[in-house]
Write an enzyme that holds these catalytic residues in place. Structure first.
Site, PDB file in Angstrom:
ATOM      1  N   LYS A   1       0.843  -1.194   0.000  1.00 13.77           N
ATOM      2  CA  LYS A   1       0.000   0.000   0.000  1.00 13.77           C
ATOM      3  C   LYS A   1       0.883   1.252   0.000  1.00 13.77           C
ATOM      4  O   LYS A   1       2.096   1.173   0.200  1.00 13.77           O
ATOM      5  CB  LYS A   1      -0.915  -0.003   1.221  1.00 13.77           C
ATOM      6  CG  LYS A   1      -0.190   0.060   2.559  1.00 13.77           C
ATOM      7  CD  LYS A   1      -1.167   0.023   3.722  1.00 13.77           C
ATOM      8  CE  LYS A   1      -0.421   0.061   5.059  1.00 13.77           C
ATOM      9  NZ  LYS A   1      -1.351   0.079   6.206  1.00 13.77           N
TER      10      LYS A   1
ATOM     11  N   TYR B   1      12.627  32.057   2.446  1.00 13.11           N
ATOM     12  CA  TYR B   1      11.514  32.880   2.931  1.00 13.11           C
ATOM     13  C   TYR B   1      11.772  33.467   4.317  1.00 13.11           C
ATOM     14  O   TYR B   1      12.285  32.796   5.216  1.00 13.11           O
ATOM     15  CB  TYR B   1      10.232  32.044   2.982  1.00 13.11           C
ATOM     16  CG  TYR B   1       9.729  31.613   1.629  1.00 13.11           C
ATOM     17  CD1 TYR B   1       9.159  32.527   0.742  1.00 13.11           C
ATOM     18  CD2 TYR B   1       9.815  30.279   1.232  1.00 13.11           C
ATOM     19  CE1 TYR B   1       8.695  32.123  -0.494  1.00 13.11           C
ATOM     20  CE2 TYR B   1       9.354  29.865  -0.004  1.00 13.11           C
ATOM     21  CZ  TYR B   1       8.790  30.800  -0.867  1.00 13.11           C
ATOM     22  OH  TYR B   1       8.341  30.388  -2.101  1.00 13.11           O
TER      23      TYR B   1
END
Length: 381
Positions: A39, A262
């Protein structure tokens, strides 16, 4: 073989996966079946890319969480046994039957729907019963009425009730044993009613290693297939299969006092050399590793500086001599040569190892290595 379309890619060592599978099979023996869990795109490794090696080295099933994951595997492998461990809504169950996928159920309603689709398509749908022994996520709750319902399901004429299973909460051995005993009692109760299952299973990777006495006749290993250790009491020799790699795209000098990325949360405390590398949180790298993470260049740690961006991040190269554009940078390694392994990445990111692996994004190509050669490249485009 496809071309590699990006310099940031996940390298998957298939020899290590084979090594791990063989050790798992040796651990449990021939009497215990293996549902290899692929999965979340094979815990990030690429389900399609690893499936063949798993099935050829001891897996009896490929186990997934969702119908979409199952159908993707079915498109590539027409004859592999595929097992959906999670819930599939009623309106999609037709696809389960048409594609010969084994489905988890925990209601008579869904059993009837699958039985009816089996009649329509001249097939015998295969199901595993999910029984809730205390995890309180999915499954029949523990009651006589639900035992009666499972018996009723077993009598549907066009349905193969192949297995029954549960999931341990992994709280501690005492609690885990309570869950195991509860499932065992349910199985014994149903056997007294003439209901028998080919597969009984409750163990995942951790419990399969820690509690050999709870293995029943099937286990569902996930992380250990890929070389990731989460067990506490047992031992199993494993090799990490993945290495996440990239290259330095830009090298520049930054003067003392200049900011990077940033908000300038990082400012150079000295004249520095800064490298830009093309990966970011959109590739699955945890943004909360800002100020904590590092990449490895020329066997030396290059700290990630400034806020991690969506597609890029910057690293401090000042103390690494002669770094050039195009140099390889290891984002995740196996812990050798100053690389950041999955275990320590999870500690830095305040999460678990499975999340670190499974969040590696689909825009990151997977490159498969076997016998030290590239045997497959998957670009998700």
């Amino acid at each position: 073989m496809e071309l590699l379309l990006r310099d940031t890619f996940l390298e998957v060592n298939l020899d290590n996966i084979i090594y791990n599978m063989k050790n798992i099979k040796e651990m449990v023996g021939e009497e215990v079946a293996i549902a290899a869990v692929v999965k979340a795109n094979g815990y990030g490794h690429g389900a399609v890319g690893v499936a063949q090696e798993l099935m050829e080295n001891g897996a009896d099933y490929l186990a997934v969480a969702t119908l979409t994951e199952a159908l993707d595997l079915r498109r590539h492998f027409s004859d592999y046994k595929i097992f959906i461990m999670g819930f599939t809504p009623d309106k999609y169950l037709e696809h389960v039957v048409k594609s010969d996928i084994t489905q988890t159920i925990f209601s008579y309603r869904q059993a009837e729907i699958l039985n009816d689709y089996g009649n329509r398509y001249n097939k015998i749908p295969v199901v595993h019963i999910k029984y809730d022994t205390g995890f309180n996520r999915l499954g029949f709750r523990d009651s006589k009425e639900n035992i009666d319902e499972i018996e009723k399901i077993s009598k549907l004429p066009n349905l193969n009730v192949e297995g029954i299973f549960s999931h341990l909460a992994l709280t501690n051995k005492e609690e885990d044993e309570k869950q195991y005993r509860k499932l065992l009692k349910v199985i014994e109760n149903l056997q007294e009613r003439g209901v028998k299952f080919k597969y009984n299973h409750i163990e995942d990777s951790i419990s399969a290693v820690d509690y050999p006495e709870f293995r029943m006749n099937m286990i569902r290993p996930g992380a250990i297939i890929y070389g990731i250790k989460g067990f506490h009491y047992g031992t199993l020799d494993l090799k990490q299969a993945l290495t996440l790699k990239t290259k330095v795209y830009n090298v520049r000098k930054v003067s003392k006092g200049e900011g990077v990325s940033y908000s300038y949360v990082w400012k150079a405390e000295r004249d520095s050399i800064i490298g830009t590398v093309p990966f970011g949180y959109a590739d699955g790298y945890p943004r909360n590793l800002t100020g904590k993470g590092f990449v490895t260049i020329r066997n030396q740690k290059a700290p990630i500086i400034g806020i991690i961006c969506m597609d890029q991040c910057m690293v401090d190269l000042t103390d690494i001599e002669e770094v050039c554009e195009g140099d390889e940078a290891i984002i995740y390694g196996d812990g050798t040569n100053n690389t950041l392994d999955i275990h320590n990445a999870s500690l830095l990111g305040s999460t678990n190892k499975n999340e670190i692996m499974s969040r590696i994004g689909m825009r990151v190509p997977r490159v498969y290595i076997k016998d030290e050669k590239i045997v497959n490249i998957i670009n998700y485009i």
